[in-house]
Scaffold this motif. Structure first.
Motif, PDB file in Angstrom:
ATOM      1  N   ASP A  29       0.809  -1.229   0.000  1.00  0.00           N
ATOM      2  CA  ASP A  29       0.000   0.000   0.000  1.00  0.00           C
ATOM      3  C   ASP A  29       0.837   1.272   0.000  1.00  0.00           C
ATOM      4  O   ASP A  29       0.434   2.301   0.552  1.00  0.00           O
ATOM      5  N   SER A  48      -7.257   5.368   3.509  1.00  0.00           N
ATOM      6  CA  SER A  48      -8.005   4.620   4.522  1.00  0.00           C
ATOM      7  C   SER A  48      -7.161   3.539   5.191  1.00  0.00           C
ATOM      8  O   SER A  48      -7.506   3.060   6.266  1.00  0.00           O
ATOM      9  N   LYS A  49      -6.044   3.147   4.536  1.00  0.00           N
ATOM     10  CA  LYS A  49      -5.178   2.106   5.103  1.00  0.00           C
ATOM     11  C   LYS A  49      -3.927   2.684   5.755  1.00  0.00           C
ATOM     12  O   LYS A  49      -2.970   1.966   6.039  1.00  0.00           O
ATOM     13  N   GLU A  51      -3.463   3.916   8.726  1.00  0.00           N
ATOM     14  CA  GLU A  51      -3.237   3.479  10.110  1.00  0.00           C
ATOM     15  C   GLU A  51      -2.466   2.161  10.165  1.00  0.00           C
ATOM     16  O   GLU A  51      -1.528   2.006  10.958  1.00  0.00           O
ATOM     17  N   SER A  52      -2.870   1.203   9.322  1.00  0.00           N
ATOM     18  CA  SER A  52      -2.164  -0.085   9.297  1.00  0.00           C
ATOM     19  C   SER A  52      -0.742   0.087   8.780  1.00  0.00           C
ATOM     20  O   SER A  52       0.177  -0.601   9.244  1.00  0.00           O
ATOM     21  N   LEU A  53      -0.544   1.001   7.829  1.00  0.00           N
ATOM     22  CA  LEU A  53       0.799   1.257   7.313  1.00  0.00           C
ATOM     23  C   LEU A  53       1.696   1.839   8.402  1.00  0.00           C
ATOM     24  O   LEU A  53       2.849   1.399   8.582  1.00  0.00           O
ATOM     25  N   ALA A  58       1.316   1.497  11.608  1.00  0.00           N
ATOM     26  CA  ALA A  58       1.547   0.457  12.619  1.00  0.00           C
ATOM     27  C   ALA A  58       2.688  -0.476  12.180  1.00  0.00           C
ATOM     28  O   ALA A  58       3.523  -0.878  13.016  1.00  0.00           O
ATOM     29  N   ARG A  59       2.751  -0.821  10.898  1.00  0.00           N
ATOM     30  CA  ARG A  59       3.830  -1.681  10.384  1.00  0.00           C
ATOM     31  C   ARG A  59       5.190  -0.989  10.537  1.00  0.00           C
ATOM     32  O   ARG A  59       6.182  -1.618  10.924  1.00  0.00           O
ATOM     33  N   LYS A 107       6.600  -0.817  14.098  1.00  0.00           N
ATOM     34  CA  LYS A 107       7.112  -2.091  14.621  1.00  0.00           C
ATOM     35  C   LYS A 107       8.534  -2.387  14.160  1.00  0.00           C
ATOM     36  O   LYS A 107       9.185  -3.298  14.689  1.00  0.00           O
ATOM     37  N   ARG A 138      -2.474  13.036  11.422  1.00  0.00           N
ATOM     38  CA  ARG A 138      -3.548  12.159  11.890  1.00  0.00           C
ATOM     39  C   ARG A 138      -4.891  12.890  11.913  1.00  0.00           C
ATOM     40  O   ARG A 138      -5.903  12.394  11.416  1.00  0.00           O
TER      41      ARG A 138
END
Length: 310
Positions: A88, A133-134, A136-138, A140-141, A144, A155
């Motif tokens: 993404d 829309s993705k 947040e997941s990006l 988070a990755r 980590k 944000r």
């Protein structure tokens, strides 16, 4: 085939007679169709431009991943490989500490090297997601990953943008339904008037055995005619008003950003309005004529039952 031509001739004859009897009423209802489709067209144009503007804002959203400054060369290589494998992500840019310091100095017109004894800025990855829309997941990755110091992105701005997009979709759907209802109501009024003015002829045709489709066709064609003509007139008015607005803005030296291909948009809008006008005309005419025919059929059956009872 002969039945279809007979129905068409009947339509043309009765349609012309109806216009002769009440031209003002027909023109009034026709104007309602034009206004409804014209407002719908302007609303679609507004939504297209607003959507293009918001989409351009979505494409500007960036994620900044700041790396720690005490990492080994091998660790930097590992992070770079991990960054390039992220899903993404449509664009990835690496900014070294030296480049970041240089850009900072250029932004504020300062010679930072002469002011600071060392470079406090970390190496940075700038990522542009394919889908906001993705994001947040990006993020988070990235958080980590070992060696990442901090991840930043707008944000609040992204959340506000997503809310605006969702709100626009809801408003667009509701407004579309209201405008389509107005157009359907206008054509229903035209066909209802036409049916009422020909009610005696329709009853005679039913009594002599004419099929419902033979009687329906003239009204369906009339509805399609008003829908298409209304759409064409609305398109011409939209084009003239649009050209006048663009000319006025150009005369005032106001910059017009190129958000969409205007020619392609107008072509699709024209085809869309004509299709909508045709479908609304056909469907609303069929429903109105069918309702009247069903009522008359029940009345004729009731009369026959009464006659047979006598």
């Amino acid at each position: 085939m002969g039945t279809s031509f007979s129905s068409l001739r009947f339509f043309i004859k009765e349609f012309a007679e109806n216009l002769r009897r009440s031209p003002f009423v027909a023109m009034t209802h026709g104007l309602q169709v034009v206004i409804s489709l014209m407002v719908l067209g302007f609303f679609i144009i507004l939504v297209v431009f607003m959507s293009a503007f918001l989409l351009s804002l979505r494409n500007m959203v960036e994620v900044y991943a700041f790396l720690k400054t005490d990492l080994s060369a091998e660790k930097y290589v590992q992070i770079d490989e991990a960054m390039r494998k992220l899903p993404d992500v449509k664009e990835l840019q690496y900014v070294s500490r030296e480049e970041a310091l240089k850009k900072f100095g250029e932004s504020y017109n300062l010679k930072v090297e002469e002011i600071l004894e060392y470079n406090p800025l970390p190496p940075t990855y700038i990522l542009r997601p394919t889908d906001v829309s993705k994001i947040e997941s990006l993020v988070a990755r990235i958080e980590k990953m070992d060696g990442i110091w901090q991840v930043r992105y707008g944000r609040k701005e992204v959340s506000a943008l997503m809310r605006v997009l969702m709100g626009m979709q809801i408003v667009f759907a509701i407004t579309m339904l209201l405008l389509l209802s107005a157009a359907i109501s206008s054509i229903n009024n035209i066909i209802r008037l036409s049916v009422y003015s020909r009610r005696n002829e329709i009853r005679i045709m039913q009594l002599v055995g004419a099929t419902n489709w033979f009687i329906r066709w003239p009204f369906i064609l009339e509805g399609a005619f008003f829908g298409i003509i209304g759409a064409v007139v609305a398109i011409v008015v939209i084009y003239l008003i649009g050209q006048a607005i663009v000319t006025a803005l150009e005369a005032l030296k106001i910059f017009l950003p190129t958000l969409v291909n205007v020619t392609a948009m107008f072509l699709f809008l024209s085809l869309g309005l004509i299709t909508i006008g045709f479908l609304i005309g056909v469907i609303s005419s069929f429903i109105t004529a069918n309702r009247f025919l069903n009522t008359e059929t029940r009345r004729i059956e009731e009369m026959r039952r009464m006659e047979s009872g006598l």
